[in-house]
Design a protein around this motif. Sequence first.
Motif, PDB file in Angstrom:
ATOM      1  N   GLN A  23       0.842  -1.185   0.000  1.00 50.36           N
ATOM      2  CA  GLN A  23       0.000   0.000   0.000  1.00 50.36           C
ATOM      3  C   GLN A  23       0.882   1.241   0.000  1.00 50.36           C
ATOM      4  O   GLN A  23       1.992   1.224   0.506  1.00 50.36           O
ATOM      5  N   ARG A  24       0.376   2.328  -0.551  1.00 54.13           N
ATOM      6  CA  ARG A  24       1.174   3.538  -0.637  1.00 54.13           C
ATOM      7  C   ARG A  24       0.839   4.525   0.460  1.00 54.13           C
ATOM      8  O   ARG A  24       1.409   5.604   0.532  1.00 54.13           O
ATOM      9  N   GLY A  25      -0.084   4.144   1.314  1.00 49.48           N
ATOM     10  CA  GLY A  25      -0.355   5.007   2.453  1.00 49.48           C
ATOM     11  C   GLY A  25      -1.335   6.120   2.145  1.00 49.48           C
ATOM     12  O   GLY A  25      -2.006   6.132   1.120  1.00 49.48           O
ATOM     13  N   TYR A  26      -1.390   7.091   3.041  1.00 47.67           N
ATOM     14  CA  TYR A  26      -2.359   8.189   2.984  1.00 47.67           C
ATOM     15  C   TYR A  26      -1.702   9.399   2.359  1.00 47.67           C
ATOM     16  O   TYR A  26      -0.892  10.072   2.969  1.00 47.67           O
ATOM     17  N   ARG A  27      -2.033   9.673   1.075  1.00 50.48           N
ATOM     18  CA  ARG A  27      -1.425  10.790   0.375  1.00 50.48           C
ATOM     19  C   ARG A  27      -2.486  11.828   0.027  1.00 50.48           C
ATOM     20  O   ARG A  27      -3.633  11.490  -0.258  1.00 50.48           O
ATOM     21  N   ILE A  28      -2.068  13.089   0.026  1.00 51.41           N
ATOM     22  CA  ILE A  28      -2.952  14.192  -0.328  1.00 51.41           C
ATOM     23  C   ILE A  28      -2.306  14.987  -1.458  1.00 51.41           C
ATOM     24  O   ILE A  28      -1.117  15.298  -1.402  1.00 51.41           O
ATOM     25  N   CYS A  29      -3.083  15.293  -2.482  1.00 52.69           N
ATOM     26  CA  CYS A  29      -2.584  16.120  -3.579  1.00 52.69           C
ATOM     27  C   CYS A  29      -2.199  17.481  -3.025  1.00 52.69           C
ATOM     28  O   CYS A  29      -2.985  18.141  -2.342  1.00 52.69           O
ATOM     29  N   ASP A  30      -0.982  17.916  -3.335  1.00 56.63           N
ATOM     30  CA  ASP A  30      -0.481  19.160  -2.762  1.00 56.63           C
ATOM     31  C   ASP A  30      -1.125  20.397  -3.383  1.00 56.63           C
ATOM     32  O   ASP A  30      -0.948  21.499  -2.873  1.00 56.63           O
ATOM     33  N   GLN A  31      -1.884  20.214  -4.455  1.00 61.82           N
ATOM     34  CA  GLN A  31      -2.554  21.336  -5.076  1.00 61.82           C
ATOM     35  C   GLN A  31      -4.029  21.429  -4.669  1.00 61.82           C
ATOM     36  O   GLN A  31      -4.476  22.446  -4.149  1.00 61.82           O
ATOM     37  N   THR A  37      -6.676   7.180  -3.504  1.00 65.04           N
ATOM     38  CA  THR A  37      -7.415   5.933  -3.312  1.00 65.04           C
ATOM     39  C   THR A  37      -6.705   4.828  -4.079  1.00 65.04           C
ATOM     40  O   THR A  37      -5.865   5.100  -4.945  1.00 65.04           O
ATOM     41  N   PRO A  38      -7.026   3.556  -3.786  1.00 61.62           N
ATOM     42  CA  PRO A  38      -6.401   2.462  -4.546  1.00 61.62           C
ATOM     43  C   PRO A  38      -6.684   2.544  -6.041  1.00 61.62           C
ATOM     44  O   PRO A  38      -5.910   2.033  -6.854  1.00 61.62           O
ATOM     45  N   VAL A  39      -7.776   3.213  -6.418  1.00 62.06           N
ATOM     46  CA  VAL A  39      -8.137   3.326  -7.839  1.00 62.06           C
ATOM     47  C   VAL A  39      -7.389   4.483  -8.494  1.00 62.06           C
ATOM     48  O   VAL A  39      -6.842   4.361  -9.597  1.00 62.06           O
ATOM     49  N   ALA A  40      -7.359   5.632  -7.808  1.00 63.31           N
ATOM     50  CA  ALA A  40      -6.717   6.836  -8.355  1.00 63.31           C
ATOM     51  C   ALA A  40      -5.333   7.006  -7.732  1.00 63.31           C
ATOM     52  O   ALA A  40      -5.192   7.609  -6.674  1.00 63.31           O
ATOM     53  N   ARG A  41      -4.317   6.441  -8.381  1.00 69.91           N
ATOM     54  CA  ARG A  41      -2.951   6.532  -7.875  1.00 69.91           C
ATOM     55  C   ARG A  41      -2.358   7.910  -8.154  1.00 69.91           C
ATOM     56  O   ARG A  41      -2.543   8.463  -9.231  1.00 69.91           O
ATOM     57  N   PHE A  42      -1.610   8.444  -7.186  1.00 66.20           N
ATOM     58  CA  PHE A  42      -1.004   9.755  -7.333  1.00 66.20           C
ATOM     59  C   PHE A  42       0.381   9.638  -7.978  1.00 66.20           C
ATOM     60  O   PHE A  42       0.971   8.568  -8.036  1.00 66.20           O
ATOM     61  N   ARG A  43       0.906  10.768  -8.433  1.00 60.43           N
ATOM     62  CA  ARG A  43       2.243  10.844  -9.002  1.00 60.43           C
ATOM     63  C   ARG A  43       3.130  11.688  -8.106  1.00 60.43           C
ATOM     64  O   ARG A  43       2.688  12.671  -7.513  1.00 60.43           O
ATOM     65  N   LEU A  44       4.401  11.286  -8.006  1.00 63.99           N
ATOM     66  CA  LEU A  44       5.381  12.071  -7.265  1.00 63.99           C
ATOM     67  C   LEU A  44       6.026  13.084  -8.199  1.00 63.99           C
ATOM     68  O   LEU A  44       6.187  12.824  -9.395  1.00 63.99           O
ATOM     69  N   CYS A  45       6.398  14.223  -7.652  1.00 60.32           N
ATOM     70  CA  CYS A  45       7.162  15.208  -8.409  1.00 60.32           C
ATOM     71  C   CYS A  45       8.475  14.561  -8.844  1.00 60.32           C
ATOM     72  O   CYS A  45       9.197  13.989  -8.023  1.00 60.32           O
ATOM     73  N   GLY A  47      11.172  15.906  -9.686  1.00 63.52           N
ATOM     74  CA  GLY A  47      12.365  16.611  -9.229  1.00 63.52           C
ATOM     75  C   GLY A  47      12.751  16.248  -7.811  1.00 63.52           C
ATOM     76  O   GLY A  47      13.807  15.665  -7.569  1.00 63.52           O
ATOM     77  N   CYS A  48      11.867  16.556  -6.861  1.00 64.67           N
ATOM     78  CA  CYS A  48      12.188  16.318  -5.448  1.00 64.67           C
ATOM     79  C   CYS A  48      11.811  14.919  -4.991  1.00 64.67           C
ATOM     80  O   CYS A  48      12.308  14.433  -3.976  1.00 64.67           O
ATOM     81  N   MET A  49      10.915  14.253  -5.734  1.00 64.87           N
ATOM     82  CA  MET A  49      10.454  12.906  -5.387  1.00 64.87           C
ATOM     83  C   MET A  49       9.818  12.857  -4.011  1.00 64.87           C
ATOM     84  O   MET A  49       9.873  11.844  -3.316  1.00 64.87           O
ATOM     85  N   VAL A  50       9.214  13.966  -3.590  1.00 61.35           N
ATOM     86  CA  VAL A  50       8.577  14.035  -2.285  1.00 61.35           C
ATOM     87  C   VAL A  50       7.117  14.464  -2.406  1.00 61.35           C
ATOM     88  O   VAL A  50       6.209  13.797  -1.914  1.00 61.35           O
ATOM     89  N   THR A  51       6.887  15.606  -3.064  1.00 61.11           N
ATOM     90  CA  THR A  51       5.534  16.144  -3.195  1.00 61.11           C
ATOM     91  C   THR A  51       4.720  15.311  -4.167  1.00 61.11           C
ATOM     92  O   THR A  51       5.241  14.845  -5.188  1.00 61.11           O
ATOM     93  N   GLN A  52       3.415  15.113  -3.869  1.00 63.25           N
ATOM     94  CA  GLN A  52       2.577  14.266  -4.704  1.00 63.25           C
ATOM     95  C   GLN A  52       1.373  15.026  -5.259  1.00 63.25           C
ATOM     96  O   GLN A  52       0.910  15.992  -4.649  1.00 63.25           O
ATOM     97  N   TYR A  53       0.899  14.553  -6.411  1.00 60.08           N
ATOM     98  CA  TYR A  53      -0.218  15.207  -7.097  1.00 60.08           C
ATOM     99  C   TYR A  53      -1.178  14.150  -7.641  1.00 60.08           C
ATOM    100  O   TYR A  53      -0.764  13.043  -8.009  1.00 60.08           O
ATOM    101  N   CYS A  54      -2.447  14.547  -7.721  1.00 57.41           N
ATOM    102  CA  CYS A  54      -3.462  13.627  -8.238  1.00 57.41           C
ATOM    103  C   CYS A  54      -3.473  13.588  -9.756  1.00 57.41           C
ATOM    104  O   CYS A  54      -3.992  12.642 -10.359  1.00 57.41           O
ATOM    105  N   SER A  55      -2.908  14.610 -10.407  1.00 60.28           N
ATOM    106  CA  SER A  55      -2.929  14.676 -11.864  1.00 60.28           C
ATOM    107  C   SER A  55      -1.805  15.580 -12.354  1.00 60.28           C
ATOM    108  O   SER A  55      -1.238  16.378 -11.591  1.00 60.28           O
TER     109      SER A  55
END
Length: 244
Positions: A23-31, A37-45, A47-55
Amino acid sequence: MPAYYSQPAAANYSTPPAHSQKQRGYRICDQCGQVETPVARFRLCGGCMVTQYCSQECQKVHWPHHKTICQHTTSQIASIKQQAVGGFSNDENIAKNLRKFCSAHTSLLCWVGFQALQLKRVPSNIRQHVLIIDLAPHSHPEGHRRFSVVSTRIVKRSYIGDPLVLADIQRRDDRCRHNGGIGALVVLVQCAGISQVMPIEVDPPSKIAWDTREDWASVLHHFVESGRTDFQPISTTARGVYYG
């Protein structure tokens, strides 16, 4: 005298380790603030490989705000890589695996930080204190399992001396409060001089049904040492006990 609890801290504390469950844990889109959710996987930035986004759209919109801290983080990672290429250090692998560790254990670290800072009783602690988790490296095929918990401690937020990191935490603080939360809970995970700062935006305690626990350190050890990423806290409400 140790506290006695009629319920374990986690719904699945006593079940066998689920090593195959990733599991990837509890992530929130930074924007936009959307929760992964398990269906809508987020992407990591990238560059920094830290901040995450839904799209990709949210990532583009947020770039003007993220650019400064992203380039700062990227330069630090590049510096670590240069040392590693020269054969002087394995810090590059530690930095990479710390990111994997934090990503895999986000739900657990959020709960542990909430309990350690006693935010149910004293919400204002979120603006003053930081939970530090010290790790020791060890060998394991999976990146997020290459650490053991050595110790935990609570320090003043001023412990973080990097002005750009502090500015990013303040930005998350302001955004969270604007949206009705109490601010950004800061968990600092570190190993061998390398650190990963985790600012986690927190709802008001009145909206969080997690029980107040003092056994959070042992729960942290249990899930990290077993390599489990399926932590689900128990909450007691007027309607009974529920999980997650």
